[in-house]
Design a protein around this motif. Structure first.
Motif, PDB file in Angstrom:
ATOM      1  N   HIS A   1      -1.105  12.294   3.151  1.00 11.37           N
ATOM      2  CA  HIS A   1      -0.278  11.103   3.372  1.00 11.37           C
ATOM      3  C   HIS A   1       0.838  11.017   2.337  1.00 11.37           C
ATOM      4  O   HIS A   1       1.988  10.717   2.677  1.00 11.37           O
ATOM      5  CB  HIS A   1      -1.139   9.837   3.317  1.00 11.37           C
ATOM      6  N   GLU A   2       0.503  11.288   1.090  1.00 11.01           N
ATOM      7  CA  GLU A   2       1.494  11.204   0.016  1.00 11.01           C
ATOM      8  C   GLU A   2       2.600  12.246   0.208  1.00 11.01           C
ATOM      9  O   GLU A   2       3.779  11.950   0.020  1.00 11.01           O
ATOM     10  CB  GLU A   2       0.827  11.405  -1.355  1.00 11.01           C
TER      11      GLU A   2
ATOM     12  N   CYS B   1       0.285   5.732   6.305  1.00 11.81           N
ATOM     13  CA  CYS B   1       0.257   6.547   5.085  1.00 11.81           C
ATOM     14  C   CYS B   1       0.226   5.684   3.826  1.00 11.81           C
ATOM     15  O   CYS B   1      -0.312   6.095   2.803  1.00 11.81           O
ATOM     16  CB  CYS B   1       1.460   7.480   5.039  1.00 11.81           C
ATOM     17  N   GLU B   2       0.808   4.510   3.903  1.00 12.71           N
ATOM     18  CA  GLU B   2       0.828   3.598   2.757  1.00 12.71           C
ATOM     19  C   GLU B   2      -0.403   2.693   2.728  1.00 12.71           C
ATOM     20  O   GLU B   2      -0.502   1.803   1.888  1.00 12.71           O
ATOM     21  CB  GLU B   2       2.109   2.758   2.790  1.00 12.71           C
ATOM     22  N   GLY B   3      -1.340   2.907   3.660  1.00 15.35           N
ATOM     23  CA  GLY B   3      -2.571   2.122   3.674  1.00 15.35           C
ATOM     24  C   GLY B   3      -2.436   0.761   4.320  1.00 15.35           C
ATOM     25  O   GLY B   3      -3.292  -0.101   4.149  1.00 15.35           O
ATOM     26  N   LYS B   4      -1.377   0.558   5.078  1.00 13.18           N
ATOM     27  CA  LYS B   4      -1.159  -0.724   5.761  1.00 13.18           C
ATOM     28  C   LYS B   4      -1.696  -0.601   7.182  1.00 13.18           C
ATOM     29  O   LYS B   4      -1.009  -0.145   8.082  1.00 13.18           O
ATOM     30  CB  LYS B   4       0.321  -1.078   5.778  1.00 13.18           C
TER      31      LYS B   4
ATOM     32  N   GLN C   1       9.542  14.087   8.528  1.00 15.21           N
ATOM     33  CA  GLN C   1       9.826  12.731   8.999  1.00 15.21           C
ATOM     34  C   GLN C   1      10.904  12.749  10.085  1.00 15.21           C
ATOM     35  O   GLN C   1      10.788  12.053  11.099  1.00 15.21           O
ATOM     36  CB  GLN C   1      10.276  11.848   7.837  1.00 15.21           C
TER      37      GLN C   1
ATOM     38  N   LEU D   1       5.089  11.302   2.929  1.00 17.03           N
ATOM     39  CA  LEU D   1       6.066  10.294   2.507  1.00 17.03           C
ATOM     40  C   LEU D   1       7.235  10.915   1.748  1.00 17.03           C
ATOM     41  O   LEU D   1       8.328  10.347   1.717  1.00 17.03           O
ATOM     42  CB  LEU D   1       5.380   9.219   1.654  1.00 17.03           C
ATOM     43  N   ASP D   2       7.016  12.103   1.167  1.00 18.22           N
ATOM     44  CA  ASP D   2       8.077  12.801   0.436  1.00 18.22           C
ATOM     45  C   ASP D   2       8.765  13.887   1.266  1.00 18.22           C
ATOM     46  O   ASP D   2       9.759  14.455   0.825  1.00 18.22           O
ATOM     47  CB  ASP D   2       7.496  13.452  -0.833  1.00 18.22           C
TER      48      ASP D   2
ATOM     49  N   PHE E   1       4.465   5.655   8.631  1.00 15.84           N
ATOM     50  CA  PHE E   1       4.697   5.259   7.236  1.00 15.84           C
ATOM     51  C   PHE E   1       3.675   4.206   6.813  1.00 15.84           C
ATOM     52  O   PHE E   1       3.086   4.297   5.736  1.00 15.84           O
ATOM     53  CB  PHE E   1       6.102   4.680   7.042  1.00 15.84           C
ATOM     54  N   ASN E   2       3.489   3.193   7.657  1.00 12.86           N
ATOM     55  CA  ASN E   2       2.537   2.128   7.330  1.00 12.86           C
ATOM     56  C   ASN E   2       1.126   2.676   7.157  1.00 12.86           C
ATOM     57  O   ASN E   2       0.415   2.293   6.225  1.00 12.86           O
ATOM     58  CB  ASN E   2       2.561   1.037   8.398  1.00 12.86           C
TER      59      ASN E   2
ATOM     60  N   ASP F   1       7.901   4.617  11.735  1.00  9.38           N
ATOM     61  CA  ASP F   1       7.593   3.437  10.913  1.00  9.38           C
ATOM     62  C   ASP F   1       6.092   3.164  10.890  1.00  9.38           C
ATOM     63  O   ASP F   1       5.520   2.831   9.848  1.00  9.38           O
ATOM     64  CB  ASP F   1       8.333   2.203  11.429  1.00  9.38           C
TER      65      ASP F   1
END
Length: 188
Positions: free
Chosen positions: A58-59, A87-90, A68, A62-63, A84-85, A81
């Motif tokens: 996931h990290e 991967c950011e744990g949302k 992407q 994001l880079d 992204f959520n 989007d």
């Protein structure tokens, strides 16, 4: 990450944008992003092309702007989007609850709130219009449900019966009476 989440958080498959015939899969697990592709072409130079796969944490995703962009081109910016959520744990935990449990929760909402909730996603629209929900609402509103009422609901649906019947008026009257009693208790 919550342990009760399934291993696969999200999966989508699709064909690349025209004129491409290539096939893609995006799989999001608890720990990684897996992007797979299959070249589909009549051209001889691509006939021997093997399927491809990219795995990223996931990290790292994001880079990775290149990956992407690929996800956005194939599946669109809304999916990007959403990824992204994730991967950011949302996480959208509410969407992950069982339909049965969601129906139990929804039946406690006011009618206006049910109408608003039905507009948030296709899943909630389906649940908010389901006969199971409206049967629960009618049962919680009525003291008794007669066989005639059940037969009527079977023919026209519980939702339609609720909305076209005096049950709604009875429910509103009962709520108003409860509010008045609660206010009287507070004043006493």
């Amino acid at each position: 990450m919550a342990s009760w989440l399934p291993e696969t958080l999200f999966e989508i498959v699709g064909q690349g944008p025209a004129p491409s015939k290539d096939y893609y899969q995006l799989l999001i697990t608890r720990t990684q992003i897996i992007f797979r592709w299959w070249k589909i072409s009549l051209r001889s130079e691509y006939r021997s092309a093997k399927p491809g796969e990219t795995k990223e944490s996931h990290e790292d995703f994001l880079d990775n702007s290149h990956l992407q962009v690929q996800v956005a081109v194939v599946f669109g910016t809304k999916i990007l989007d959403y990824v992204f959520n994730l991967c950011e744990g949302k996480f959208d935990y509410l969407e992950r609850l069982s339909d049965r449990l969601l129906l139990k929760i929804i039946c406690y909402l006011d009618l206006e709130d049910i109408a608003s909730l039905s507009q948030t996603s296709s899943k909630f629209e389906k649940l908010c219009k389901s006969d199971l929900l409206w049967e629960q609402i009618v049962q919680s509103t009525c003291d008794t449900i007669t066989p005639d009422m059940r037969a009527l609901a079977k023919n026209m649906g519980w939702r339609q019966m609720f909305l076209t019947n005096n049950i709604q008026l009875q429910r509103q009257t009962r709520k108003k009476k409860q509010r008045q009693e609660n206010q009287a208790e507070k004043l006493a």
